[in-house]
Design an enzyme around this catalytic site. Structure first.
Site, PDB file in Angstrom:
ATOM      1  N   HIS A   1      -4.043   3.163  -7.044  1.00  0.00           N
ATOM      2  CA  HIS A   1      -2.562   2.848  -7.289  1.00  0.00           C
ATOM      3  C   HIS A   1      -2.291   1.251  -6.702  1.00  0.00           C
ATOM      4  O   HIS A   1      -1.405   0.622  -7.173  1.00  0.00           O
ATOM      5  CB  HIS A   1      -1.781   3.821  -6.490  1.00  0.00           C
ATOM      6  CG  HIS A   1      -1.784   5.153  -7.139  1.00  0.00           C
ATOM      7  ND1 HIS A   1      -0.573   5.938  -7.570  1.00  0.00           N
ATOM      8  CD2 HIS A   1      -2.617   5.905  -8.044  1.00  0.00           C
ATOM      9  CE1 HIS A   1      -0.908   6.942  -8.343  1.00  0.00           C
ATOM     10  NE2 HIS A   1      -2.049   6.953  -8.431  1.00  0.00           N
ATOM     11  N   ASP A   2      -3.189   1.192  -5.807  1.00  0.00           N
ATOM     12  CA  ASP A   2      -3.156  -0.387  -5.227  1.00  0.00           C
ATOM     13  C   ASP A   2      -3.603  -1.271  -6.334  1.00  0.00           C
ATOM     14  O   ASP A   2      -2.696  -2.262  -6.626  1.00  0.00           O
ATOM     15  CB  ASP A   2      -3.762  -0.531  -4.032  1.00  0.00           C
ATOM     16  CG  ASP A   2      -3.525  -1.861  -3.220  1.00  0.00           C
ATOM     17  OD1 ASP A   2      -2.188  -2.244  -3.259  1.00  0.00           O
ATOM     18  OD2 ASP A   2      -4.333  -2.594  -2.565  1.00  0.00           O
TER      19      ASP A   2
ATOM     20  N   ASP B   1      -4.703  -5.543  -3.388  1.00  0.00           N
ATOM     21  CA  ASP B   1      -4.268  -6.663  -2.328  1.00  0.00           C
ATOM     22  C   ASP B   1      -3.723  -5.961  -1.191  1.00  0.00           C
ATOM     23  O   ASP B   1      -3.215  -6.771  -0.256  1.00  0.00           O
ATOM     24  CB  ASP B   1      -3.256  -7.591  -3.107  1.00  0.00           C
ATOM     25  CG  ASP B   1      -2.152  -7.125  -3.468  1.00  0.00           C
ATOM     26  OD1 ASP B   1      -1.916  -5.844  -3.631  1.00  0.00           O
ATOM     27  OD2 ASP B   1      -1.039  -7.844  -3.849  1.00  0.00           O
TER      28      ASP B   1
ATOM     29  N   THR C   1     -12.868  14.509 -10.128  1.00  0.00           N
ATOM     30  CA  THR C   1     -13.991  15.516  -9.732  1.00  0.00           C
ATOM     31  C   THR C   1     -13.715  15.918  -8.371  1.00  0.00           C
ATOM     32  O   THR C   1     -14.235  16.909  -7.865  1.00  0.00           O
ATOM     33  CB  THR C   1     -15.346  15.192 -10.173  1.00  0.00           C
ATOM     34  OG1 THR C   1     -15.989  16.359  -9.931  1.00  0.00           O
ATOM     35  CG2 THR C   1     -15.848  14.020  -9.146  1.00  0.00           C
TER      36      THR C   1
ATOM     37  N   ASP D   1      -0.555  17.867  -5.191  1.00  0.00           N
ATOM     38  CA  ASP D   1       0.192  18.389  -4.257  1.00  0.00           C
ATOM     39  C   ASP D   1       1.887  18.479  -4.934  1.00  0.00           C
ATOM     40  O   ASP D   1       2.535  19.084  -4.643  1.00  0.00           O
ATOM     41  CB  ASP D   1       0.593  17.387  -3.004  1.00  0.00           C
ATOM     42  CG  ASP D   1      -0.911  17.538  -2.132  1.00  0.00           C
ATOM     43  OD1 ASP D   1      -1.529  18.491  -2.474  1.00  0.00           O
ATOM     44  OD2 ASP D   1      -1.057  16.489  -1.586  1.00  0.00           O
TER      45      ASP D   1
ATOM     46  N   ILE E   1     -17.101  18.182  -4.316  1.00  0.00           N
ATOM     47  CA  ILE E   1     -18.254  17.725  -4.853  1.00  0.00           C
ATOM     48  C   ILE E   1     -18.089  16.740  -5.840  1.00  0.00           C
ATOM     49  O   ILE E   1     -17.397  16.842  -6.993  1.00  0.00           O
ATOM     50  CB  ILE E   1     -19.365  18.901  -5.203  1.00  0.00           C
ATOM     51  CG1 ILE E   1     -19.449  19.891  -3.973  1.00  0.00           C
ATOM     52  CG2 ILE E   1     -20.651  18.363  -5.675  1.00  0.00           C
ATOM     53  CD1 ILE E   1     -20.268  21.129  -4.370  1.00  0.00           C
TER      54      ILE E   1
HETATM   55  C1  HEM Z   1      -4.617   7.908 -16.762  1.00  0.00           C
HETATM   56  C2  HEM Z   1      -4.793   7.597 -15.300  1.00  0.00           C
HETATM   57  C3  HEM Z   1      -4.166   8.793 -14.033  1.00  0.00           C
HETATM   58  C4  HEM Z   1      -3.170   9.338 -14.246  1.00  0.00           C
HETATM   59  C5  HEM Z   1      -2.164   9.657 -15.255  1.00  0.00           C
HETATM   60  C6  HEM Z   1      -3.766  10.105 -12.863  1.00  0.00           C
HETATM   61  C7  HEM Z   1      -2.378  10.958 -12.385  1.00  0.00           C
HETATM   62  C8  HEM Z   1      -2.742  11.536 -11.146  1.00  0.00           C
HETATM   63  C9  HEM Z   1      -1.931  12.605 -10.636  1.00  0.00           C
HETATM   64  C10 HEM Z   1      -0.519  13.216 -11.263  1.00  0.00           C
HETATM   65  C11 HEM Z   1      -2.220  13.125  -9.513  1.00  0.00           C
HETATM   66  C12 HEM Z   1      -1.729  14.350  -8.521  1.00  0.00           C
HETATM   67  C13 HEM Z   1      -0.976  13.712  -7.386  1.00  0.00           C
HETATM   68  C14 HEM Z   1      -0.218  14.729  -6.526  1.00  0.00           C
HETATM   69  O1  HEM Z   1       0.494  15.605  -7.268  1.00  0.00           O
HETATM   70  O2  HEM Z   1      -0.522  14.855  -5.443  1.00  0.00           O
HETATM   71  C15 HEM Z   1      -3.718  12.412  -9.367  1.00  0.00           C
HETATM   72  C16 HEM Z   1      -4.454  12.699  -8.204  1.00  0.00           C
HETATM   73  C17 HEM Z   1      -5.576  11.785  -7.969  1.00  0.00           C
HETATM   74  N1  HEM Z   1      -5.975  10.779  -8.687  1.00  0.00           N
HETATM   75 FE1  HEM Z   1      -5.420  10.308 -10.483  1.00  0.00          FE
HETATM   76  N2  HEM Z   1      -4.574   9.504 -12.200  1.00  0.00           N
HETATM   77  C18 HEM Z   1      -5.171   8.580 -12.807  1.00  0.00           C
HETATM   78  C19 HEM Z   1      -6.201   7.954 -12.713  1.00  0.00           C
HETATM   79  C20 HEM Z   1      -7.069   7.866 -11.714  1.00  0.00           C
HETATM   80  C21 HEM Z   1      -7.826   7.015 -11.109  1.00  0.00           C
HETATM   81  C22 HEM Z   1      -8.409   5.819 -11.822  1.00  0.00           C
HETATM   82  C23 HEM Z   1      -8.352   7.486 -10.169  1.00  0.00           C
HETATM   83  C24 HEM Z   1      -9.258   6.548  -9.111  1.00  0.00           C
HETATM   84  C25 HEM Z   1     -10.073   5.457  -9.186  1.00  0.00           C
HETATM   85  C26 HEM Z   1      -7.511   8.535  -9.481  1.00  0.00           C
HETATM   86  C27 HEM Z   1      -7.852   9.237  -8.306  1.00  0.00           C
HETATM   87  C28 HEM Z   1      -7.144  10.398  -7.916  1.00  0.00           C
HETATM   88  C29 HEM Z   1      -7.401  11.262  -7.004  1.00  0.00           C
HETATM   89  C30 HEM Z   1      -8.495  11.015  -6.106  1.00  0.00           C
HETATM   90  C31 HEM Z   1      -6.473  12.095  -6.829  1.00  0.00           C
HETATM   91  C32 HEM Z   1      -6.295  13.177  -5.741  1.00  0.00           C
HETATM   92  C33 HEM Z   1      -5.454  12.969  -4.781  1.00  0.00           C
HETATM   93  C34 HEM Z   1      -5.418  14.018  -3.701  1.00  0.00           C
HETATM   94  O3  HEM Z   1      -6.300  15.155  -3.965  1.00  0.00           O
HETATM   95  O4  HEM Z   1      -4.706  14.090  -2.527  1.00  0.00           O
HETATM   96  N3  HEM Z   1      -6.852   8.729 -10.544  1.00  0.00           N
HETATM   97  N4  HEM Z   1      -3.851  11.472 -10.259  1.00  0.00           N
HETATM   98 CA   LIG Z   2     -15.882  18.378  -8.275  1.00  0.00          CA
HETATM   99 MN   LIG Z   3      -3.319  15.587  -1.666  1.00  0.00          MN
END
Ligand code: HEM
Ligand SMILES: [Ca+2]
Ligand SMILES: [Mn+2]
Length: 342
Positions: A52-53, A73, A181, A186, A203
């Site tokens: 997001h940054d 940044d 993965t 939340d 994992i």
């Molecule tokens: C099409 C692009 C993406 C969309 C639409 C998207 C959307 C989301 C959404 C809606 C969540 C859930 C947030 C919540 O409700 O707590 C999430 C979680 C997450 N996203 Fe993505 N994401 C995208 C790409 C990425 C990328 C590129 C990364 C990292 C390189 C990433 C890493 C993560 C991680 C690690 C979580 C889990 C956070 C947690 O467990 O608290 N996402 N994402």
């Molecule tokens: Ca996994």
């Molecule tokens: Mn979380």
């Protein structure tokens, strides 16, 4: 020439003396941010924050004469009051609040800290690649503009266009989504916080790419949430964007190619993350401190269909190659437990 290693104050060595400052930060965050080296909630959120940054970067806006954002940044911390309320940043304030005291305490820029914490955090996850880390991002001067972070209800066309603007190909988008993965949501369904995107959220494996390809049959909590699609398993949540990317002709074959191919998964994620972490930065001014990042534990477990499901549940989307043959986990159908908050 000779490779000269710097020996730091605590006796640990690194390729460049400038990297010595990172060892005390490494110890501090492993103990006090990541609960002693877990691949849990704070690691997942720290990885999300790297994205997001960094994705706050738009050459298309710059071309229109507007500020396009500074990329990786640290603006999400420096200008937290402006950026955390952006709709797509929902929930990111938790990890911004958790990381901010560490940035204040140590002599490191917010941009460096966010990417360092992400790389260190990922190293706690079995099966992950050892991510690159470069040091030396200057402080952000301005907040990112709004609407640069993709939303789970965006179309594949919109998502791919946004990433293309920031410099990423469709294959790189798929590789970056390997992050899901080790992830949970939340706020997609507020009634079930900590609901993971695959059955193994601690994992770094290919289960995310397997399970997103299975026919969706249920909502793990309530129905009707924006950006959510039906998932194949109780306790597991599926984003509409992940469901669509797994099935779109532009991305489906790359998506499937990560199934049961850990070395491709690791290499592609490592390369895409290396690019993401320096988005908008001048890499000639950065120092390579990758050797400070711990070596992740090896993969635990092997690729499988969750108990009760098999290849007949696959919604085949890649036309060129059949879905890999995988065993089904033995035992009764189970529900995925949530990622505990900490
Ligand atoms: C099409 C692009 C993406 C969309 C639409 C998207 C959307 C989301 C959404 C809606 C969540 C859930 C947030 C919540 O409700 O707590 C999430 C979680 C997450 N996203 Fe993505 N994401 C995208 C790409 C990425 C990328 C590129 C990364 C990292 C390189 C990433 C890493 C993560 C991680 C690690 C979580 C889990 C956070 C947690 O467990 O608290 N996402 N994402
Ligand atoms: Ca996994
Ligand atoms: Mn979380």
């Amino acid at each position: 020439g000779t490779i000269r290693k710097a020996t730091c104050a605590d006796g640990r060595t690194t390729a460049n003396a400038a990297c010595c400052v990172l060892f005390p930060i490494l110890d501090d965050i492993q103990e006090n941010l990541f609960d002693g080296g877990e691949c849990g909630e704070e690691v997942h959120e720290s990885l999300r924050l790297t994205f997001h940054d960094a994705i706050g970067f738009s050459p298309a806006l710059t071309k229109q004469g507007k500020f396009g954002g500074g990329g990786a940044d640290g603006s999400l911390i420096t200008f937290a009051a402006i950026e955390t309320p952006f709709h797509a940043n929902g929930g990111i304030d938790d990890i911004v609040d958790a990381q901010t005291p560490f940035v204040a305490k140590h002599n490191i820029s917010a941009g460096d800290f966010i990417q360092f914490a992400g790389a260190v955090g990922v190293s706690n996850c079995p099966g992950a690649p050892r991510l690159q880390f470069l040091l030396g991002r200057p402080d952000a001067k301005q907040a990112s503009p709004d609407l640069l972070v993709p939303e789970p209800f965006d179309s594949v066309t919109k998502i791919l266009a946004r990433f293309k603007d920031a410099g990423f190909s469709p294959n790189e988008v798929v590789a970056l989504l390997a992050s899901h993965t080790i992830a949970a949501a939340d706020h997609v369904d507020e009634t079930i916080p900590g609901t993971p995107f695959d059955s193994t959220p601690n994992i770094f494996d290919s289960q995310f790419f397997i399970e997103t390809q299975l026919k969706g049959t249920l909502f793990p909590g309530t129905a009707g949430n924006q950006g959510e699609a039906q998932s194949p398993l109780g306790g597991e949540i599926r984003l509409q964007s992940d469901a669509d990317l797994a099935r779109d002709s532009r991305t489906a074959c790359e998506w499937q190619s990560f199934v049961n191919n850990q070395s491709k998964l690791q290499n592609a994620f490592k390369a895409a993350m290396a690019k993401l972490a320096v988005t908008g930065q001048d890499t000639r001014k950065l120092v390579d401190c990758s050797d400070v990042i711990p070596v992740p534990p090896p993969l635990a477990g092997s690729a499988h269909f969750p108990a009760g499901l098999n290849r007949r549940d696959v919604e085949q989307a890649c036309r060129a190659t059949p879905f890999p043959t995988l065993p089904t986990d033995p035992g009764p159908v189970t529900s995925v437990p949530p990622v505990p908050p900490s």
